[in-house]
Design a protein around this motif. Structure first.
Motif, PDB file in Angstrom:
ATOM      1  N   GLN A 167       0.701  -1.103   0.454  1.00  0.00           N
ATOM      2  CA  GLN A 167      -0.394  -0.244  -0.156  1.00  0.00           C
ATOM      3  C   GLN A 167       0.984   0.754   0.057  1.00  0.00           C
ATOM      4  OE1 GLN A 167      -3.290   0.247   2.988  1.00  0.00           O
ATOM      5  NE2 GLN A 167      -3.658  -2.286   3.188  1.00  0.00           N
ATOM      6  N   TYR A 194      -2.921  -1.567  -3.326  1.00  0.00           N
ATOM      7  CA  TYR A 194      -2.815   0.000  -3.316  1.00  0.00           C
ATOM      8  C   TYR A 194      -2.287   1.497  -3.870  1.00  0.00           C
ATOM      9  CZ  TYR A 194      -6.687   2.807  -0.692  1.00  0.00           C
ATOM     10  OH  TYR A 194      -6.624   4.649  -0.524  1.00  0.00           O
ATOM     11  N   ASP A 218      -3.157   5.443  -3.932  1.00  0.00           N
ATOM     12  CA  ASP A 218      -4.030   6.043  -2.789  1.00  0.00           C
ATOM     13  C   ASP A 218      -3.121   8.506  -4.335  1.00  0.00           C
ATOM     14  OD1 ASP A 218      -4.991   9.018  -3.053  1.00  0.00           O
ATOM     15  OD2 ASP A 218      -4.672   8.822  -0.570  1.00  0.00           O
ATOM     16  N   GLU A 272      -5.611  -3.273  -7.241  1.00  0.00           N
ATOM     17  CA  GLU A 272      -7.266  -3.787  -6.461  1.00  0.00           C
ATOM     18  C   GLU A 272      -7.782  -1.844  -6.552  1.00  0.00           C
ATOM     19  OE1 GLU A 272      -7.045  -6.583  -3.276  1.00  0.00           O
ATOM     20  OE2 GLU A 272      -6.093  -8.122  -4.454  1.00  0.00           O
ATOM     21  N   TRP A 273      -6.694  -1.116  -6.166  1.00  0.00           N
ATOM     22  CA  TRP A 273      -7.792   0.072  -5.598  1.00  0.00           C
ATOM     23  C   TRP A 273      -6.653   1.423  -5.909  1.00  0.00           C
ATOM     24  CZ3 TRP A 273     -11.373   0.471  -2.191  1.00  0.00           C
ATOM     25  CH2 TRP A 273     -11.692   2.018  -1.482  1.00  0.00           C
ATOM     26  N   ASP A 309      -6.869   5.427  -6.354  1.00  0.00           N
ATOM     27  CA  ASP A 309      -7.348   6.436  -6.395  1.00  0.00           C
ATOM     28  C   ASP A 309      -6.803   7.571  -6.760  1.00  0.00           C
ATOM     29  OD1 ASP A 309      -8.531   8.890  -5.410  1.00  0.00           O
ATOM     30  OD2 ASP A 309      -7.997   7.728  -3.175  1.00  0.00           O
ATOM     31  N   GLU A 349     -10.561  -3.410  -8.570  1.00  0.00           N
ATOM     32  CA  GLU A 349     -12.328  -3.560  -8.181  1.00  0.00           C
ATOM     33  C   GLU A 349     -12.161  -1.896  -7.751  1.00  0.00           C
ATOM     34  OE1 GLU A 349     -12.289  -5.949  -5.208  1.00  0.00           O
ATOM     35  OE2 GLU A 349     -11.893  -7.524  -7.215  1.00  0.00           O
ATOM     36  N   ASN A 350     -11.520  -1.178  -7.324  1.00  0.00           N
ATOM     37  CA  ASN A 350     -12.380   0.234  -7.187  1.00  0.00           C
ATOM     38  C   ASN A 350     -11.283   1.245  -7.693  1.00  0.00           C
ATOM     39  OD1 ASN A 350     -13.786   0.130  -4.654  1.00  0.00           O
ATOM     40  ND2 ASN A 350     -12.034  -1.514  -4.004  1.00  0.00           N
ATOM     41  N   ARG A 375     -11.504   5.648  -7.891  1.00  0.00           N
ATOM     42  CA  ARG A 375     -11.762   6.666  -8.003  1.00  0.00           C
ATOM     43  C   ARG A 375     -11.174   8.107  -8.497  1.00  0.00           C
ATOM     44  NH1 ARG A 375     -11.300   9.677  -2.964  1.00  0.00           N
ATOM     45  NH2 ARG A 375     -13.412  10.501  -3.567  1.00  0.00           N
ATOM     46  N   CYS A 383     -15.941  -0.946  -8.862  1.00  0.00           N
ATOM     47  CA  CYS A 383     -16.662   0.357  -7.696  1.00  0.00           C
ATOM     48  C   CYS A 383     -16.133   1.643  -8.219  1.00  0.00           C
ATOM     49  CB  CYS A 383     -16.598   0.048  -6.091  1.00  0.00           C
ATOM     50  SG  CYS A 383     -17.230   1.218  -5.204  1.00  0.00           S
ATOM     51  N   ASN A 399     -16.059   5.011  -5.200  1.00  0.00           N
ATOM     52  CA  ASN A 399     -17.013   4.846  -3.945  1.00  0.00           C
ATOM     53  C   ASN A 399     -18.377   4.132  -4.431  1.00  0.00           C
ATOM     54  OD1 ASN A 399     -15.101   5.179  -2.331  1.00  0.00           O
ATOM     55  ND2 ASN A 399     -15.360   6.919  -1.625  1.00  0.00           N
TER      56      ASN A 399
END
Length: 441
Positions: free
Chosen positions: A294, A318, A320, A339-340, A342, A364-365, A367, A395, A398
């Protein structure tokens, strides 16, 4: 910081002035211990409360304090006379009690804020009362840099008399709690010593701490923290004693960090690295963290990322990167374990950029909100189309796609299949259809 224990004869206490607030007179007290000075203020009633304790418990003369006056106590000449009398009182009391320094007098003079030993006595008392429950629950404690500096300095000094007389204030309570902490939080301070560079003796913490958080300091690079006790903080001088053996989460958000320097390797087990709200503009040395999964780099100064980002973050899950100035997503195109993601509040304008991440099998996520691209017509559907059959798994901002959005995505995919005669591929040549108006459901 002040050290009254070492400067008992080098202290001055003055009351040079007073101020009246809402009809109440406050006397301004200046305290100077060696070269450290501070000011505080007290009203007469607080002097009287202190005096009552000192008379009953420490044999101070009852008539030493200037007397109360019910009528005429707002008169300027009376206040001035009382100011002089209170200054004489404080100096007389200090000279009489300086060898034992009652806790009540220390608190009255704010020594628990500015003096190494009295600050630590407050901490020791807190740990004496709450230490067991703290260690049974979170094993977490929030320090300020000034507190850690005080601990560092205390380790070099003799045991104060008050610790011998009252075990509640014993420094060992602090050392005992520190030796069992799993989470260490350092919250910055505007004080002179609100800097990591003044902290020493972190050795025992390196052996136990799993979560390390440092916020609101002037920290510019990681070596200042990792080798904080060294005068010359050079990574080539590092040895096994500088390694943080158990840290898996390092949170250095809200500092002044400009580079992820090589000292990050002194925390080799980091899984989550949080560097939000710093001054970073490039990703470096993260290959020294083989367990990193992350990475939080929001609110920094990134305008672009390298095309070979996957060689640095091959196992990342992850990321961000919110609130930067990125314009492209191509650097994320080969992060197959991601997976994520942002990237909200950046400068991404072109909807085609989404194609760069449409084939990421684990994503999967996502933003994207706050980018210019999020204002286009049918934004959500156009973002979901490149994910093909996985659109339902994404997603976005969100929010999972609703059935209407999925139906529209399916129609667009069917049109593309009909056009190509095969399962659709998404590349730059397809931009005309990809940007076409979405048919009504």
């Amino acid at each position: 910081m002040a050290s009254l224990l070492l400067n008992q004869e080098n202290i001055t206490i003055k009351i040079p002035s007073y101020e009246i607030i809402d009809g109440v007179t406050y006397y301004i007290i200046e305290v100077k211990v060696d070269d450290v000075n501070w000011t505080l203020k007290h009203r007469y009633n607080e002097f009287a409360e202190l005096h009552e304790i000192l008379v009953s418990e420490h044999c101070v003369e009852k008539d030493l304090l200037p007397p109360k006056k019910l009528i005429g106590n707002k008169n300027e000449s009376f206040i001035e006379k009382r100011r002089v009398g209170l200054a004489i009182y404080l100096n007389s009391v200090y000279n009489y009690l300086k060898k034992t320094m009652p806790r009540e007098l220390a608190l009255f003079l704010d020594l628990h804020v500015y003096d190494i030993f009295f600050l630590l006595q407050n901490m020791a008392l807190n740990f004496f009362i709450e230490g067991d429950s703290l260690l049974e629950s979170t094993k977490k404690y929030n320090f300020t840099p000034i507190q850690l500096y005080a601990i560092s300095e205390r380790l070099k000094q003799p045991c104060p008399l008050l610790e011998v007389m009252d075990k509640k204030f014993d420094f060992s309570h602090i050392l005992d709690v520190n030796s069992h902490l799993n989470t260490l939080v350092i919250d910055g301070s505007p004080h002179l010593y609100g800097t990591i560079n003044k902290i020493y003796g972190m050795g025992n913490l390196r052996d136990t701490v799993k979560i390390l958080q440092v916020h609101h300091t002037k920290l510019k690079n990681i070596v200042e923290l990792a080798m904080c006790e060294e005068v010359h903080k050079r990574i080539e001088n590092a040895n096994d004693s500088h390694v943080w053996l158990k840290v898996t989460l390092l949170d250095l958000s809200n500092n002044c960090i400009e580079i992820i320097d090589e000292a990050i390797k002194l925390m080799p087990h980091i899984e989550s690295l949080i560097l939000t709200n710093n001054h970073l503009s490039e990703i470096s040395n993260v290959t020294l963290l083989p367990r990193l999964s992350q990475l939080h780099l929001g609110s920094n100064c990134f305008t672009h990322l390298p095309d070979n980002l996957y060689t640095k973050l091959g196992n990342i899950v992850y990321i961000d990167m919110s609130q930067n100035k990125l314009t492209s997503l191509i650097s994320f195109s080969k992060l197959y374990s991601l997976e994520w993601l942002d990237v909200s509040c950046n400068a991404i304008e072109n909807i085609d950029e989404v194609k760069n991440i449409g084939s990421l099998p684990c994503l999967e996520n996502l933003r994207l909100t706050g980018n210019p691209v999020s204002t286009i017509i049918d934004y959500r559907v156009k973002v979901l189309v490149p994910f093909g059959k996985r659109a339902a798994d994404i997603c976005l901002d969100n929010e999972k796609p609703n059935q209407k959005e999925l139906d529209t995505v399916a129609v667009l995919q069917a049109l593309r299949i009909a056009r190509e005669g095969k399962s659709p591929t998404f590349n730059a040549a397809d931009s005309s259809l990809f940007a076409a108006e979405i048919p009504s459901a």
